[in-house]
Design an enzyme around this catalytic site. Structure first.
Site, PDB file in Angstrom:
ATOM      1  N   CYS A 119       0.857  -1.182   0.000  1.00  0.00           N
ATOM      2  CA  CYS A 119       0.000   0.000   0.000  1.00  0.00           C
ATOM      3  C   CYS A 119       0.890   1.228   0.000  1.00  0.00           C
ATOM      4  CB  CYS A 119      -0.934   0.019   1.213  1.00  0.00           C
ATOM      5  SG  CYS A 119      -2.371   1.089   0.925  1.00  0.00           S
ATOM      6  N   CYS A 121      -0.109   4.188   1.828  1.00  0.00           N
ATOM      7  CA  CYS A 121      -0.449   5.154   2.890  1.00  0.00           C
ATOM      8  C   CYS A 121       0.649   5.340   3.935  1.00  0.00           C
ATOM      9  CB  CYS A 121      -1.773   4.787   3.553  1.00  0.00           C
ATOM     10  SG  CYS A 121      -1.835   3.119   4.208  1.00  0.00           S
ATOM     11  N   CYS A 129      -4.049   6.068   0.461  1.00  0.00           N
ATOM     12  CA  CYS A 129      -3.532   4.820  -0.093  1.00  0.00           C
ATOM     13  C   CYS A 129      -3.229   4.914  -1.584  1.00  0.00           C
ATOM     14  CB  CYS A 129      -4.519   3.693   0.190  1.00  0.00           C
ATOM     15  SG  CYS A 129      -4.893   3.499   1.945  1.00  0.00           S
ATOM     16  N   LYS A 194     -12.404  -5.005   2.462  1.00  0.00           N
ATOM     17  CA  LYS A 194     -11.784  -4.185   3.505  1.00  0.00           C
ATOM     18  C   LYS A 194     -12.672  -2.977   3.751  1.00  0.00           C
ATOM     19  CE  LYS A 194      -7.704  -1.537   4.710  1.00  0.00           C
ATOM     20  NZ  LYS A 194      -6.308  -1.212   4.400  1.00  0.00           N
ATOM     21  N   ARG A 204      -2.820   3.070  12.643  1.00  0.00           N
ATOM     22  CA  ARG A 204      -2.440   4.322  11.967  1.00  0.00           C
ATOM     23  C   ARG A 204      -1.479   5.119  12.824  1.00  0.00           C
ATOM     24  NH1 ARG A 204      -8.160   5.894   9.097  1.00  0.00           N
ATOM     25  NH2 ARG A 204      -8.279   3.989   7.862  1.00  0.00           N
ATOM     26  N   GLU A 232     -16.746  -7.684  -4.413  1.00  0.00           N
ATOM     27  CA  GLU A 232     -15.313  -7.399  -4.331  1.00  0.00           C
ATOM     28  C   GLU A 232     -14.487  -8.683  -4.424  1.00  0.00           C
ATOM     29  OE1 GLU A 232     -13.535  -4.822  -4.411  1.00  0.00           O
ATOM     30  OE2 GLU A 232     -14.683  -3.088  -3.738  1.00  0.00           O
ATOM     31  N   LYS A 247     -11.646  -7.838   6.380  1.00  0.00           N
ATOM     32  CA  LYS A 247     -11.000  -7.000   7.387  1.00  0.00           C
ATOM     33  C   LYS A 247     -11.881  -5.814   7.722  1.00  0.00           C
ATOM     34  CE  LYS A 247      -7.046  -4.027   7.841  1.00  0.00           C
ATOM     35  NZ  LYS A 247      -6.100  -3.214   7.142  1.00  0.00           N
ATOM     36  N   SER A 273      -5.823  -3.985  14.583  1.00  0.00           N
ATOM     37  CA  SER A 273      -5.182  -3.321  15.727  1.00  0.00           C
ATOM     38  C   SER A 273      -6.170  -2.891  16.809  1.00  0.00           C
ATOM     39  CB  SER A 273      -4.389  -2.115  15.229  1.00  0.00           C
ATOM     40  OG  SER A 273      -5.226  -1.199  14.548  1.00  0.00           O
ATOM     41  N   TYR A 312      -2.097  -9.811  15.946  1.00  0.00           N
ATOM     42  CA  TYR A 312      -0.956  -9.359  16.753  1.00  0.00           C
ATOM     43  C   TYR A 312      -0.754 -10.266  17.961  1.00  0.00           C
ATOM     44  CZ  TYR A 312      -1.704  -5.441  13.665  1.00  0.00           C
ATOM     45  OH  TYR A 312      -1.875  -4.686  12.536  1.00  0.00           O
TER      46      TYR A 312
HETATM   47  C1  PBG Z   1      -2.894   0.043   4.943  1.00  0.00           C
HETATM   48  C2  PBG Z   1      -3.362  -0.849   6.019  1.00  0.00           C
HETATM   49  C3  PBG Z   1      -4.111  -0.541   7.158  1.00  0.00           C
HETATM   50  C4  PBG Z   1      -4.206  -1.702   7.901  1.00  0.00           C
HETATM   51  C5  PBG Z   1      -3.560  -2.700   7.186  1.00  0.00           C
HETATM   52  N1  PBG Z   1      -3.068  -2.163   6.018  1.00  0.00           N
HETATM   53  C6  PBG Z   1      -4.653   0.761   7.617  1.00  0.00           C
HETATM   54  C7  PBG Z   1      -5.694   1.457   6.850  1.00  0.00           C
HETATM   55  O1  PBG Z   1      -6.198   0.971   5.838  1.00  0.00           O
HETATM   56  O2  PBG Z   1      -5.998   2.573   7.266  1.00  0.00           O
HETATM   57  C8  PBG Z   1      -4.878  -1.840   9.249  1.00  0.00           C
HETATM   58  C9  PBG Z   1      -4.307  -2.897  10.133  1.00  0.00           C
HETATM   59  C10 PBG Z   1      -4.755  -2.845  11.542  1.00  0.00           C
HETATM   60  O3  PBG Z   1      -5.536  -1.963  11.969  1.00  0.00           O
HETATM   61  O4  PBG Z   1      -4.311  -3.723  12.291  1.00  0.00           O
HETATM   62  N2  PBG Z   1      -3.819   0.335   3.972  1.00  0.00           N
HETATM   63 ZN    ZN Z   2      -3.202   2.077   2.688  1.00  0.00          ZN
END
Ligand code: PBG
Ligand code: ZN
Length: 326
Positions: A119, A121, A129, A194, A204, A232, A247, A273, A312
């Site tokens: 990605c 971001c 992203c 997602k 983040r 999707e 996710k 997270s 995690y």
């Molecule tokens: C990047 C990405 C994110 C996560 C995984 N890849 C953050 C987002 O999309 O803002 C989140 C992972 C997590 O919260 O554990 N695009």
């Molecule tokens: Zn991203």
């Protein structure tokens, strides 16, 4: 006479419960997400995700060795760049933290499956992203950059690349570039369903990747939608995804279940997270039993239909399962 049906009979002893158990969580189901950062000798706590660390490339194999020794089959790498810019150009730097971490892990634990999050971001100064054009995230212009990032991961030795950007057409764009460069064996795990979720908050902070304006709702999915997840997934499969992901996990169990029911490829669920941080915070207060809540959460995600789970808690869970699998 009543009751002739006594479901409790099957629960009377642990042996009977073992025989009747429908879902068995094992270490084989777990993938450990890790953060690779520039620098040397770094093992820095991530405040919002206790038990997770920023690792420099020279030390990240300490953690992957622990995971591999416990039998965790895979890790998923995120990278933090030296500096950010508008196009996120460090995302495809062969000397970047992720690319070098892949090389380090592959040479010290060659049997461990190394997945990389692809990605922009973490690498863009605006935190989105993809590329910004006229104030919006430009889909088609972003595809080439994502494919460059994925290719750099493959060149470093990644087994699986996992695009998490939610641009349309990125699986096809990545597959073409990988195949064109001879990486026909590198698999694509697509973050297919997602959602635009507040559960990514702690991540983040860890990745310093919060959008600097607006939010991600023009590319990540609306939490209210279920059928759209199937669309999707179908598109990503048609574009060549080898595995798909849902996710977050906990607030999206119906999505995991619905995708698993239809999907001919392995289905991953990302126990994100915020889900992890909530368990950690409540456990630190003494309000819940971390081990029991974490294992209950993971078995529930598997019961919903996930073939594997990004968590995690992977190292802790692997240890808990080894000590006492019940
Ligand atoms: C990047 C990405 C994110 C996560 C995984 N890849 C953050 C987002 O999309 O803002 C989140 C992972 C997590 O919260 O554990 N695009
Ligand atoms: Zn991203």
């Amino acid at each position: 006479m009543f009751p002739t049906q006594r479901p409790r009979r099957n629960r009377r002893t642990e042996s009977l419960r073992r025989l009747g158990r429908e879902t068995i969580l094992t270490t084989d189901d777990l993938v450990l997400p890790l953060f690779a950062v520039p620098g040397e000798g770094v093992r820095r706590k991530i405040a919002s995700m206790p038990g997770s660390y920023h690792w420099s490339v020279d030390r990240i194999t300490e953690e992957t060795a622990r995971a591999a020794d416990l039998g965790v089959p895979a890790v998923l790498l995120f990278g933090i760049p030296e500096s950010k810019d508008a196009s996120g150009s460090e995302a495809w730097d062969p000397g970047g933290a992720v690319q070098r971490a892949v090389e380090a892990i592959k040479s010290s634990q060659p049997e461990l499956c190394v997945m990389t999050d692809a990605c922009l971001c973490e690498y863009t100064d605006h935190g989105h992203c993809g590329l910004i054009e006229e104030g919006d995230v430009a889909n088609d212009a972003t595809l080439e950059l994502l494919a460059k990032a994925a290719l750099s991961h493959a060149e470093a030795g990644a087994d699986v690349v996992a695009p998490s950007d939610m641009m349309d057409g990125r699986v096809r764009a990545i597959r073409q570039v990988l195949d064109g460069a001879g990486h026909t064996d590198v698999a694509i795990l697509s973050y297919a369903a997602k959602y635009a979720s507040a559960y990514y908050g702690p991540f983040r902070e860890a990745a310093d990747s919060a959008p600097q304006f607006g939010d991600r709702r023009s590319y990540q999915m609306d939490p209210a939608n279920r059928r759209e997840a199937l669309r999707e997934v179908a598109l990503d499969l048609a574009e060549g995804a080898d595995m798909v992901m849902v996710k977050p996990a906990l607030a999206y169990m119906d999505i995991i279940s619905g995708v698993a029911a239809e999907c001919p490829v392995p289905v991953a669920a990302y126990n994100v997270s915020g889900e992890y941080a909530m368990i950690k915070a409540a456990a630190a207060k003494g309000w819940i039993d971390e081990r029991r809540v974490a294992l209950e959460t993971l078995v529930a995600i598997k019961r919903a239909g996930a073939d594997f789970i990004l968590t995690y808690h992977a190292i802790d869970a692997a240890r808990w399962l080894r000590e006492d699998p019940s």
